[in-house]
Write a protein that holds these residues in place. Structure first.
Motif, mmCIF file in Angstrom:
data_model
loop_
_atom_site.group_PDB
_atom_site.id
_atom_site.type_symbol
_atom_site.label_atom_id
_atom_site.label_comp_id
_atom_site.label_asym_id
_atom_site.label_seq_id
_atom_site.Cartn_x
_atom_site.Cartn_y
_atom_site.Cartn_z
ATOM 1 N N ALA A 1 25.405 49.965 37.684
ATOM 2 C CA ALA A 1 26.254 48.776 37.735
ATOM 3 C C ALA A 1 25.683 47.633 36.916
ATOM 4 C CB ALA A 1 26.462 48.349 39.184
ATOM 5 N N LYS A 2 24.376 47.429 36.974
ATOM 6 C CA LYS A 2 23.758 46.319 36.247
ATOM 7 C C LYS A 2 23.908 46.515 34.742
ATOM 8 C CE LYS A 2 20.175 44.257 37.988
ATOM 9 N NZ LYS A 2 18.818 43.938 38.455
ATOM 10 N N GLN A 3 23.691 47.738 34.256
ATOM 11 C CA GLN A 3 23.848 48.035 32.832
ATOM 12 C C GLN A 3 25.292 47.850 32.399
ATOM 13 O OE1 GLN A 3 22.348 52.052 32.432
ATOM 14 N NE2 GLN A 3 20.806 51.317 30.990
ATOM 15 N N ALA A 4 26.201 48.383 33.181
ATOM 16 C CA ALA A 4 27.624 48.301 32.842
ATOM 17 C C ALA A 4 28.089 46.852 32.821
ATOM 18 C CB ALA A 4 28.442 49.108 33.838
ATOM 19 N N SER A 5 27.587 46.064 33.738
ATOM 20 C CA SER A 5 27.958 44.658 33.801
ATOM 21 C C SER A 5 27.464 43.912 32.565
ATOM 22 C CB SER A 5 27.379 44.030 35.063
ATOM 23 O OG SER A 5 27.646 42.649 35.092
ATOM 24 N N ASN A 6 26.241 44.208 32.133
ATOM 25 C CA ASN A 6 25.682 43.556 30.951
ATOM 26 C C ASN A 6 26.437 43.900 29.675
ATOM 27 O OD1 ASN A 6 23.718 42.336 32.507
ATOM 28 N ND2 ASN A 6 22.157 43.867 32.064
ATOM 29 N N HIS A 7 27.026 45.088 29.621
ATOM 30 C CA HIS A 7 27.751 45.527 28.427
ATOM 31 C C HIS A 7 29.257 45.289 28.534
ATOM 32 C CE1 HIS A 7 23.945 47.779 28.016
ATOM 33 N NE2 HIS A 7 24.123 47.490 26.747
ATOM 34 N N GLY A 8 29.699 44.697 29.625
ATOM 35 C CA GLY A 8 31.126 44.414 29.779
ATOM 36 C C GLY A 8 31.977 45.637 30.063
ATOM 37 N N THR A 9 31.357 46.724 30.524
ATOM 38 C CA THR A 9 32.086 47.958 30.812
ATOM 39 C C THR A 9 32.903 47.855 32.092
ATOM 40 O OG1 THR A 9 30.316 49.177 29.752
ATOM 41 C CG2 THR A 9 31.819 50.454 31.096
ATOM 42 N N LEU A 10 32.421 47.070 33.051
ATOM 43 C CA LEU A 10 33.095 46.956 34.339
ATOM 44 C C LEU A 10 34.171 45.873 34.311
ATOM 45 C CD1 LEU A 10 30.110 47.098 36.858
ATOM 46 C CD2 LEU A 10 31.624 48.942 36.159
ATOM 47 N N PRO A 11 35.312 46.153 34.907
ATOM 48 C CA PRO A 11 36.366 45.134 34.983
ATOM 49 C C PRO A 11 36.186 44.200 36.181
ATOM 50 C CG PRO A 11 37.191 47.218 35.758
ATOM 51 C CD PRO A 11 35.774 47.456 35.303
ATOM 52 N N PHE A 12 35.027 44.231 36.802
ATOM 53 C CA PHE A 12 34.704 43.341 37.915
ATOM 54 C C PHE A 12 33.247 42.930 37.764
ATOM 55 C CE2 PHE A 12 34.667 47.771 39.302
ATOM 56 C CZ PHE A 12 33.342 47.943 39.684
ATOM 57 N N SER A 13 32.866 41.853 38.428
ATOM 58 C CA SER A 13 31.505 41.337 38.265
ATOM 59 C C SER A 13 30.496 42.177 39.059
ATOM 60 C CB SER A 13 31.434 39.884 38.719
ATOM 61 O OG SER A 13 31.458 39.804 40.129
ATOM 62 N N ILE A 14 29.266 42.080 38.645
ATOM 63 C CA ILE A 14 28.173 42.765 39.337
ATOM 64 C C ILE A 14 28.046 42.230 40.757
ATOM 65 C CG2 ILE A 14 26.366 41.218 38.473
ATOM 66 C CD1 ILE A 14 25.941 44.975 38.978
ATOM 67 N N HIS A 15 28.325 40.943 40.924
ATOM 68 C CA HIS A 15 28.253 40.330 42.252
ATOM 69 C C HIS A 15 29.303 40.930 43.183
ATOM 70 C CE1 HIS A 15 25.390 37.524 40.624
ATOM 71 N NE2 HIS A 15 26.234 37.240 39.648
ATOM 72 N N SER A 16 30.490 41.162 42.635
ATOM 73 C CA SER A 16 31.542 41.814 43.436
ATOM 74 C C SER A 16 31.118 43.216 43.836
ATOM 75 C CB SER A 16 32.849 41.881 42.648
ATOM 76 O OG SER A 16 33.366 40.598 42.429
ATOM 77 N N ALA A 17 30.519 43.944 42.912
ATOM 78 C CA ALA A 17 30.080 45.312 43.196
ATOM 79 C C ALA A 17 29.075 45.339 44.343
ATOM 80 C CB ALA A 17 29.475 45.943 41.944
#
Length: 74
Positions: free
Chosen positions: A6-22
């Motif tokens: 999740a942290k990697q995906a969040s840094n690269h903009g892969t996730l459509p939701f924030s890391i905090h939400s995850a």
């Protein structure tokens, strides 16, 4: 399973939701099939995300058709 950290995906903009939400969803056990914690790291199952998105798309289509039928019947 198609897991991505999740942290990697969040840094690269892969996730459509924030890391905090995850992290919040995981702590509340909101989407147990989507978020998995292994060895202290949070992972997102991208296959599950696609499945959830496809289900939401189908439900929206059914709802739109239902509303069109209601408006047409009035």
């Amino acid at each position: 399973m198609n897991l991505i950290e999740a942290k990697q995906a969040s840094n690269h903009g892969t996730l459509p939701f924030s890391i905090h939400s995850a992290y919040k969803w995981h702590s509340k056990k909101k989407y147990p099939n989507l978020l998995v914690k292994v060895a202290g790291k949070l992972f997102v199952d991208l296959d599950e995300w696609e499945k959830m998105a496809e289900t939401a798309k189908k439900e929206q289509g059914r709802e739109a058709a239902r509303l069109r039928n209601l408006n047409g019947a009035a």
